[in-house]
Write a protein that holds these residues in place. Structure first.
Motif, PDB file in Angstrom:
ATOM      1  N   UNK A  21      -3.282 129.830 -31.241  1.00 48.52           N
ATOM      2  CA  UNK A  21      -3.442 131.240 -30.894  1.00 48.52           C
ATOM      3  C   UNK A  21      -2.777 131.614 -29.563  1.00 48.52           C
ATOM      4  N   UNK A  22      -2.500 130.641 -28.709  1.00 48.75           N
ATOM      5  CA  UNK A  22      -1.979 130.988 -27.385  1.00 48.75           C
ATOM      6  C   UNK A  22      -1.028 129.908 -26.891  1.00 48.75           C
ATOM      7  N   UNK A  23       0.206 130.284 -26.604  1.00 50.72           N
ATOM      8  CA  UNK A  23       1.172 129.306 -26.098  1.00 50.72           C
ATOM      9  C   UNK A  23       0.802 128.900 -24.676  1.00 50.72           C
ATOM     10  N   UNK A  24       1.026 127.615 -24.381  1.00 51.10           N
ATOM     11  CA  UNK A  24       0.766 127.131 -23.025  1.00 51.10           C
ATOM     12  C   UNK A  24      -0.693 126.789 -22.770  1.00 51.10           C
ATOM     13  N   UNK A  25      -1.561 127.012 -23.781  1.00 49.84           N
ATOM     14  CA  UNK A  25      -2.977 126.662 -23.623  1.00 49.84           C
ATOM     15  C   UNK A  25      -3.346 125.590 -24.645  1.00 49.84           C
ATOM     16  N   UNK A  26      -3.869 124.482 -24.146  1.00 45.90           N
ATOM     17  CA  UNK A  26      -4.253 123.359 -25.003  1.00 45.90           C
ATOM     18  C   UNK A  26      -5.779 123.274 -25.053  1.00 45.90           C
ATOM     19  N   UNK A  27      -6.294 122.815 -26.183  1.00 51.41           N
ATOM     20  CA  UNK A  27      -7.750 122.655 -26.314  1.00 51.41           C
ATOM     21  C   UNK A  27      -8.035 121.228 -26.768  1.00 51.41           C
ATOM     22  N   UNK A  28      -8.986 120.571 -26.119  1.00 45.99           N
ATOM     23  CA  UNK A  28      -9.367 119.206 -26.507  1.00 45.99           C
ATOM     24  C   UNK A  28     -10.892 119.070 -26.510  1.00 45.99           C
ATOM     25  N   UNK A  29     -11.353 118.044 -27.210  1.00 45.14           N
ATOM     26  CA  UNK A  29     -12.782 117.738 -27.218  1.00 45.14           C
ATOM     27  C   UNK A  29     -13.534 118.467 -28.321  1.00 45.14           C
ATOM     28  N   UNK A  30     -14.827 118.647 -28.079  1.00 43.46           N
ATOM     29  CA  UNK A  30     -15.695 119.185 -29.132  1.00 43.46           C
ATOM     30  C   UNK A  30     -15.329 120.599 -29.561  1.00 43.46           C
ATOM     31  N   UNK A  31     -14.612 121.349 -28.719  1.00 44.18           N
ATOM     32  CA  UNK A  31     -14.261 122.729 -29.077  1.00 44.18           C
ATOM     33  C   UNK A  31     -13.171 122.819 -30.142  1.00 44.18           C
ATOM     34  N   UNK A  32     -12.501 121.704 -30.417  1.00 42.83           N
ATOM     35  CA  UNK A  32     -11.387 121.714 -31.366  1.00 42.83           C
ATOM     36  C   UNK A  32     -11.907 121.814 -32.801  1.00 42.83           C
ATOM     37  N   UNK A  33     -11.235 122.628 -33.613  1.00 48.50           N
ATOM     38  CA  UNK A  33     -11.500 122.633 -35.063  1.00 48.50           C
ATOM     39  C   UNK A  33     -10.950 121.307 -35.570  1.00 48.50           C
ATOM     40  N   UNK A  34     -11.865 120.384 -35.847  1.00 49.57           N
ATOM     41  CA  UNK A  34     -11.466 118.995 -36.064  1.00 49.57           C
ATOM     42  C   UNK A  34     -10.610 118.826 -37.316  1.00 49.57           C
ATOM     43  N   UNK A  35      -9.754 117.824 -37.266  1.00 47.05           N
ATOM     44  CA  UNK A  35      -8.988 117.414 -38.442  1.00 47.05           C
ATOM     45  C   UNK A  35      -9.954 116.685 -39.387  1.00 47.05           C
ATOM     46  N   UNK A  36      -9.547 116.504 -40.669  1.00 49.72           N
ATOM     47  CA  UNK A  36     -10.461 115.828 -41.602  1.00 49.72           C
ATOM     48  C   UNK A  36     -10.943 114.472 -41.080  1.00 49.72           C
ATOM     49  N   UNK A  37     -12.236 114.246 -41.170  1.00 51.61           N
ATOM     50  CA  UNK A  37     -12.797 112.939 -40.799  1.00 51.61           C
ATOM     51  C   UNK A  37     -12.862 112.673 -39.312  1.00 51.61           C
ATOM     52  N   UNK A  38     -12.553 113.692 -38.502  1.00 51.13           N
ATOM     53  CA  UNK A  38     -12.526 113.516 -37.040  1.00 51.13           C
ATOM     54  C   UNK A  38     -13.857 113.991 -36.461  1.00 51.13           C
ATOM     55  N   UNK A  39     -14.677 113.079 -35.914  1.00 45.46           N
ATOM     56  CA  UNK A  39     -15.985 113.506 -35.409  1.00 45.46           C
ATOM     57  C   UNK A  39     -15.887 114.208 -34.059  1.00 45.46           C
ATOM     58  N   UNK A  40     -16.867 115.026 -33.745  1.00 45.66           N
ATOM     59  CA  UNK A  40     -17.003 115.571 -32.397  1.00 45.66           C
ATOM     60  C   UNK A  40     -17.778 114.539 -31.596  1.00 45.66           C
ATOM     61  N   UNK A  41     -17.042 113.695 -30.864  1.00 44.24           N
ATOM     62  CA  UNK A  41     -17.701 112.620 -30.121  1.00 44.24           C
ATOM     63  C   UNK A  41     -17.018 112.450 -28.779  1.00 44.24           C
ATOM     64  N   UNK A  42     -17.729 111.821 -27.845  1.00 47.22           N
ATOM     65  CA  UNK A  42     -17.147 111.554 -26.535  1.00 47.22           C
ATOM     66  C   UNK A  42     -15.948 110.632 -26.651  1.00 47.22           C
ATOM     67  N   UNK A  43     -16.043 109.646 -27.525  1.00 45.64           N
ATOM     68  CA  UNK A  43     -14.929 108.711 -27.722  1.00 45.64           C
ATOM     69  C   UNK A  43     -13.702 109.474 -28.248  1.00 45.64           C
ATOM     70  N   UNK A  44     -13.928 110.327 -29.241  1.00 46.86           N
ATOM     71  CA  UNK A  44     -12.809 111.089 -29.814  1.00 46.86           C
ATOM     72  C   UNK A  44     -12.222 112.049 -28.781  1.00 46.86           C
ATOM     73  N   UNK A  45     -13.075 112.661 -27.954  1.00 50.98           N
ATOM     74  CA  UNK A  45     -12.593 113.575 -26.918  1.00 50.98           C
ATOM     75  C   UNK A  45     -11.682 112.827 -25.944  1.00 50.98           C
ATOM     76  N   UNK A  46     -12.090 111.604 -25.593  1.00 44.09           N
ATOM     77  CA  UNK A  46     -11.304 110.752 -24.700  1.00 44.09           C
ATOM     78  C   UNK A  46      -9.937 110.444 -25.321  1.00 44.09           C
ATOM     79  N   UNK A  47      -9.921 110.235 -26.628  1.00 40.48           N
ATOM     80  CA  UNK A  47      -8.679 109.905 -27.332  1.00 40.48           C
ATOM     81  C   UNK A  47      -7.760 111.117 -27.430  1.00 40.48           C
ATOM     82  N   UNK A  48      -8.335 112.257 -27.807  1.00 40.92           N
ATOM     83  CA  UNK A  48      -7.535 113.487 -27.887  1.00 40.92           C
ATOM     84  C   UNK A  48      -6.922 113.809 -26.531  1.00 40.92           C
ATOM     85  N   UNK A  49      -7.707 113.586 -25.471  1.00 43.59           N
ATOM     86  CA  UNK A  49      -7.263 113.929 -24.115  1.00 43.59           C
ATOM     87  C   UNK A  49      -5.992 113.172 -23.738  1.00 43.59           C
ATOM     88  N   UNK A  50      -5.900 111.904 -24.169  1.00 42.26           N
ATOM     89  CA  UNK A  50      -4.725 111.102 -23.805  1.00 42.26           C
ATOM     90  C   UNK A  50      -3.494 111.563 -24.570  1.00 42.26           C
TER      91      UNK A  50
END
Lengths: 436, 103
Positions: free
Chosen positions: A323-352
């Motif tokens: 929806x917005x160029x130049x703005x990235x979203x990570x962690x639990x706020x993301x509309x997850x991909x299939x099979x992707x949990x909202x978890x601290x571990x996953x947030x850490x992975x997305x962040x990298x």
């Protein structure tokens, strides 16, 4: 890559750059040179909103991988408390103190600039954020990681703070965790704890079932006639189903009762009553309502959540908002991909992945087009027994999303004490990967 | 002739510029894959306890271990489930990455 700096943002500037400007002024360079001198000295700035698993990891890895980028992390709290492992605090086998970290090392070791404030507004046109402290901070790229907000709209009776203290969520670790712990400790002999689980997706899919197990573990020794009722708005256990069912049936027979399709409509916090669509009224001595969830409020203000949706859609190579160029979203706020949990571990992975992509976009080098990330969630099911779920996720070019790798991942083959050691190591290494 | 050597020079220059760019993007790819392991094994594989550290271990040793997890030859609680998510070539590259990290 230029940064629009207004005088109000001067605090966010590198002190060396300020000195440089003063030197320029002192040496009386021609006024005509100023804009160019300014630009030559300017470094790209990435502002990160939210210092949880996602935001703090992104800030750290950006500085490690691209030290030429200035990173400003905006987070209202001065200390952070881990949600993972916090169900053990309910059972008294871990202290909340063990789960606290502060932001000091991100600043000292990695040069992250910390601003303790709440972002009240994102202005994509001016590429700046505003805080409740009246600051305006400019960015070249913005990373939004606000976690989840709770939605109490559809649960009558939980609209006030006193009601939410009588019926704690304990789904953000901190005072709420201690409130629930006290309620469990104060349970009368043979008392009943009732937990409500909202419709998926919610933060930490195995968490509610781990909680039921940990409370049962506590009651087994301290209040053996006590009961744990689990009312799930979903049609079934959302994670590690066979293992949790096995644990409840073998470790806590007659103590844990699981009720699926339980849609919570109202709560009477004073009387300790939950009202369900199908199941009618249920009274318990201790109520724990985990509310429905959506992306953190600032994501809505920034226009990152589409109408009638609750989460932010992103592209999974860069985590840039659709929806917005130049703005990235990570962690639990993301509309997850299939099979992707909202978890601290996953947030850490997305962040990298996001940090690598943001560094590449700023330097004009190619973005990694083949990200691979993994998730492991350990759940305690007794004082010393643990189970896990693991998955590996790769980018699928045809479907333009992350997909779990078939044949990889899985759950524990059995409940074990061996994995309890790994679970603690996982929790602490993960926290250190974020904050050290 | 002049024209030819000019375009040759241009192509060479482009190749020279492209080579390192490609190598760098490969490095960034492997760096991200390896960073995924850090969640359990510590930043850059320097585990602070509980999980085995992987920083600075010999590439061959790590690679052989990962293949043994992947095939199921070596029993594990979770590593066999992770190893199956990667190709042998990717496991080799990740092993080489950690072998170059100071323990």
């Amino acid at each position: 890559m230029t940064t629009v700096h207004t005088p109000a943002e001067e605090h966010a500037m590198d002190p060396t750059r300020r000195n440089f400007l003063h030197t320029l002024a002192a040496t009386g360079l021609a006024a005509g040179f100023w804009p160019r001198a300014l630009r030559a000295a300017s470094r790209a700035t990435v502002v990160v909103v939210g210092g949880g698993f996602a935001g703090a990891t992104a800030a750290k890895y950006l500085r490690v991988w691209a030290p030429e980028i200035e990173v400003v992390l905006i987070e209202p709290n001065r200390e952070w408390i881990s949600c993972p492992l916090s169900n053990r605090v309910l059972a008294g086998s871990l202290s909340l103190r063990d789960l606290k970290r502060d932001y000091g090392r991100l600043a000292e070791r990695h040069g992250v600039k910390l601003v303790h404030a709440t972002v009240t507004q994102v202005d994509p046109a001016r590429r700046e954020v505003r805080t409740d402290q009246g600051e305006r901070i400019a960015y070249d790229r913005l990373i939004v990681a606000p976690g989840v907000d709770f939605v109490y709209d559809d649960i009558a009776g939980l609209q006030t703070e006193p009601a939410r203290e009588r019926v704690p969520h304990a789904w953000k670790a901190g005072p709420q965790t201690l409130l629930l712990r006290k309620r469990i400790a104060d349970l009368p002999p043979g008392g009943v704890v009732a937990i409500h689980i909202p419709k998926a997706p919610f933060r930490c899919p195995p968490g509610p079932y781990e909680r039921a197990s940990m409370i049962a573990s506590y009651l087994t020794t301290r209040n053996p006639k006590g009961k744990v009722l689990v009312f799930d708005a979903n049609p079934d256990i959302q994670s590690k189903k066979a293992l949790f069912s096995h644990v409840w049936g073998t470790r806590y027979p007659g103590m844990v009762e699981y009720v699926p399709n339980a849609d919570l409509k109202a709560v009477d916090a004073t009387r300790g009553v939950m009202k369900f669509d199908l199941q009618g009224e249920v009274r318990a001595d201790c109520l724990n309502v985990i509310p429905p969830q959506r992306a953190g409020g600032i994501a809505y203000q920034a226009g990152l959540v589409a109408a009638n949706e609750r989460w932010c859609r992103v592209g999974f190579l860069t985590y840039e908002s659709v929806a917005a160029r130049g703005i990235h979203v990570i962690g639990d706020s993301v509309a997850a991909a299939p099979g992707m949990p909202k978890s601290g571990h996953m947030a850490n992975q997305q962040a990298k992945v996001c940090a690598g992509a943001v560094a590449a976009l700023i330097s004009g080098t190619p973005v990694n087009d083949d990200p691979i990330i993994a998730n492991t969630c350990y759940s305690f099911v007794g004082a010393r027994e643990v189970i896990h779920v693991a998955s590996v996720h790769r980018y699928d070019r045809a479907q333009k999303t992350m997909l779990p790798v078939k044949g990889a991942g899985g759950v524990s083959s059995e409940v074990s004490t061996e994995e309890a050691l790994f679970a603690v190591a996982w929790g602490f290494n993960l926290m250190n990967d974020v904050f050290s | 002739m002049t024209r030819n050597s000019g375009s040759t020079a241009w192509v060479l220059a482009a190749l020279v510029a492209w080579g390192p760019a490609l190598a760098q993007s490969d490095q960034h790819k492997v760096r991200q894959w390896a960073a995924s392991c850090a969640a359990c094994h510590g930043t850059e594989g320097r585990s602070e306890g509980g999980m085995p550290p992987i920083a600075g271990r010999k590439a061959d040793e790590l690679y052989t271990l990962m293949l043994a997890f992947k095939s199921g030859e070596r029993p594990a609680t979770v590593m066999h489930q992770h190893a199956k998510g990667y190709s042998d070539g990717e496991l080799r590259q990740i092993s080489e990455y950690f072998s170059r990290v100071k323990p």
